[in-house]
Write a protein that holds these residues in place. Structure first.
Motif, short mmCIF file in Angstrom:
data_model
loop_
_atom_site.label_atom_id
_atom_site.label_comp_id
_atom_site.label_asym_id
_atom_site.label_seq_id
_atom_site.Cartn_x
_atom_site.Cartn_y
_atom_site.Cartn_z
N ASP A 151 0.77 -1.21 -0.04
CA ASP A 151 0.18 -0.03 0.01
C ASP A 151 1.02 1.22 0.08
O ASP A 151 0.70 2.22 -0.53
CB ASP A 151 -0.92 0.05 1.25
CG ASP A 151 -2.24 -1.09 1.01
OD1 ASP A 151 -2.38 -1.66 0.04
OD2 ASP A 151 -2.70 -1.45 2.32
N PHE A 152 2.06 1.18 0.94
CA PHE A 152 2.84 2.46 0.86
C PHE A 152 3.61 2.59 -0.57
O PHE A 152 3.44 3.79 -0.99
CB PHE A 152 3.93 2.17 1.83
CG PHE A 152 5.10 3.15 1.90
CD1 PHE A 152 5.15 4.47 2.49
CD2 PHE A 152 6.13 2.87 1.26
CE1 PHE A 152 5.81 5.35 2.39
CE2 PHE A 152 7.37 3.77 1.24
CZ PHE A 152 6.82 5.11 1.69
N GLU A 154 2.40 1.90 -3.41
CA GLU A 154 1.58 2.17 -4.54
C GLU A 154 1.18 3.48 -4.25
O GLU A 154 0.93 4.41 -5.33
CB GLU A 154 0.12 1.29 -4.44
CG GLU A 154 0.42 -0.15 -4.74
CD GLU A 154 0.27 -0.26 -6.47
OE1 GLU A 154 0.46 0.73 -7.11
OE2 GLU A 154 0.58 -1.42 -6.88
N SER A 155 1.17 4.18 -3.11
CA SER A 155 0.86 5.43 -2.60
C SER A 155 2.04 6.48 -3.04
O SER A 155 1.71 7.54 -3.26
CB SER A 155 0.66 5.72 -1.29
OG SER A 155 1.60 5.59 -0.34
N LYS A 156 3.25 5.89 -3.45
CA LYS A 156 4.52 6.71 -3.24
C LYS A 156 5.23 6.54 -4.86
O LYS A 156 5.85 7.30 -5.23
CB LYS A 156 5.39 6.46 -2.34
CG LYS A 156 5.15 6.99 -0.81
CD LYS A 156 4.95 8.27 -0.56
CE LYS A 156 4.53 8.68 0.89
NZ LYS A 156 4.45 10.05 1.04
N LYS A 157 4.84 5.37 -5.55
CA LYS A 157 5.53 5.35 -6.79
C LYS A 157 5.56 6.33 -7.78
O LYS A 157 6.73 6.63 -8.62
CB LYS A 157 5.06 3.97 -7.25
CG LYS A 157 3.77 3.82 -7.89
CD LYS A 157 3.30 2.66 -8.36
CE LYS A 157 2.25 2.59 -8.82
NZ LYS A 157 1.82 1.27 -9.43
N THR A 159 5.59 9.47 -6.96
CA THR A 159 6.30 10.73 -6.42
C THR A 159 7.69 10.60 -6.39
O THR A 159 8.73 11.24 -6.20
CB THR A 159 5.99 10.87 -5.17
OG1 THR A 159 6.52 10.01 -4.07
CG2 THR A 159 4.62 10.95 -4.93
N ASP A 287 4.31 15.18 -7.59
CA ASP A 287 3.83 14.28 -8.72
C ASP A 287 4.64 14.32 -9.79
O ASP A 287 5.58 15.17 -9.81
CB ASP A 287 2.40 14.46 -8.91
CG ASP A 287 2.21 15.66 -9.38
OD1 ASP A 287 2.85 16.16 -10.45
OD2 ASP A 287 1.30 16.66 -8.59
#
Length: 290
Positions: A151-152, A154-157, A159, A287
């Motif tokens: 989950d981490f 997926e949320s950061k890739k 960025t 982003d």
């Protein structure tokens, strides 16, 4: 100590020592130089590959097949842990999809007590390694399991900025990463575009500049404008231009003395597509701007 395995393909461009020190698992990938096939573990150096590319030898890379992915993941499962596999961008290789097929079959098997998670990182090269390091650090700090770590990631890739330059556009064109006529014209006028990966994991042009010196300066300016400080680590990769990479690192440290910089050579597979003279900087942004 993590209770799961962080894995990737050799296109993450980590050294053997870095893989061992972090308890990562990495599957080798094969490539062809001239008429001879090599593995990323065979020891053919990036400098040697660049030399042969300059001499005009052809290069070709091979994606990991479903069968190879299945064998690799099956062996990892014997350790009795979940697996988080961070794969090279699906926009540039079928390897990720092949890993997904292999994982789906293994996850469905009754004999598999542990789960395999495949992440399409939408990153390449040291950008994948960036996520591996970052995910490991955060998972250890927060006591996360495999699912929380996925989950981490997926949320950061999206960025993780990949901002880079190449010295000769023809190599990207040969590998299908750039329009051939554009590469030909660009080389004639010494066009050195600053490139990056967009939110689809594809290589696109960010800024047009003329000349090598200006292109490298533009990469540094992009860092100054967009680095958000979310992760203190900044990664740099290079192909047969170590001195330039070290100069870039020094200039980035002048901008922000708190960052921690790791410099690696591009591995053989990525070098086969990008050629000699690549300077790439990976850092966190809000982003990936198109």
């Amino acid at each position: 100590m993590l209770n799961f395995i962080i894995s990737s393909e050799s296109t993450c461009d980590l050294t053997a020592d870095q893989i061992t020190a972090n308890n990562f698992s990495v599957i080798p990938m094969n490539f062809l130089v001239g008429e001879k096939e090599y593995s990323s573990t065979d020891g053919l150096s990036t400098n040697e590959i660049c030399k042969r590319m300059r001499e005009g030898q052809s290069v070709k890379t091979f994606q990991v097949t479903v069968e190879q992915a299945t064998d690799y993941l099956s062996e990892l499962l014997k350790q009795g842990k979940d697996i988080v596999h961070l794969s090279f961008s699906s926009a540039m290789s079928g390897t990720c999809d092949n890993f997904r097929r292999a994982a789906q079959a293994l996850n469905a098997a009754e004999k598999s007590a542990n789960k395999i998670y495949i992440v399409d990182t939408l990153c390449q090269s040291f950008g994948v390694a960036f996520l591996m390091y970052w995910a490991k650090e955060q998972a250890e700090k927060n006591g996360w399991d495999a699912r929380q770590t996925v989950d981490f990631i997926e949320s950061k890739k999206l960025t993780v900025s990949h901002t880079f330059v190449v010295d000769d556009l023809k190599f990207l064109a040969r590998g299908g990463r750039l329009n051939a006529p554009m590469a030909f014209i660009g080389n004639i006028i010494q066009l050195k575009p600053v490139l990056h990966l967009n939110s689809n994991g594809q290589i696109v042009q960010r800024v047009k500049v003329i000349g090598r010196k200006k292109s490298i300066t533009t990469v540094i300016e992009e860092f100054k404008k967009h680095y958000n400080g979310d992760c203190k680590q900044v990664f740099i990769s290079e192909s047969a231009c170590r001195q330039e990479a070290e100069s870039v690192a020094a200039r980035l440290k002048e901008i922000n003395p708190e960052i921690e910089i790791i410099i690696n050579q591009l591995g053989p597979v990525i070098t086969s597509h990008a050629g000699p003279g690549v300077i790439a900087v990976y850092f966190t942004v809000n982003d990936r701007m198109e």
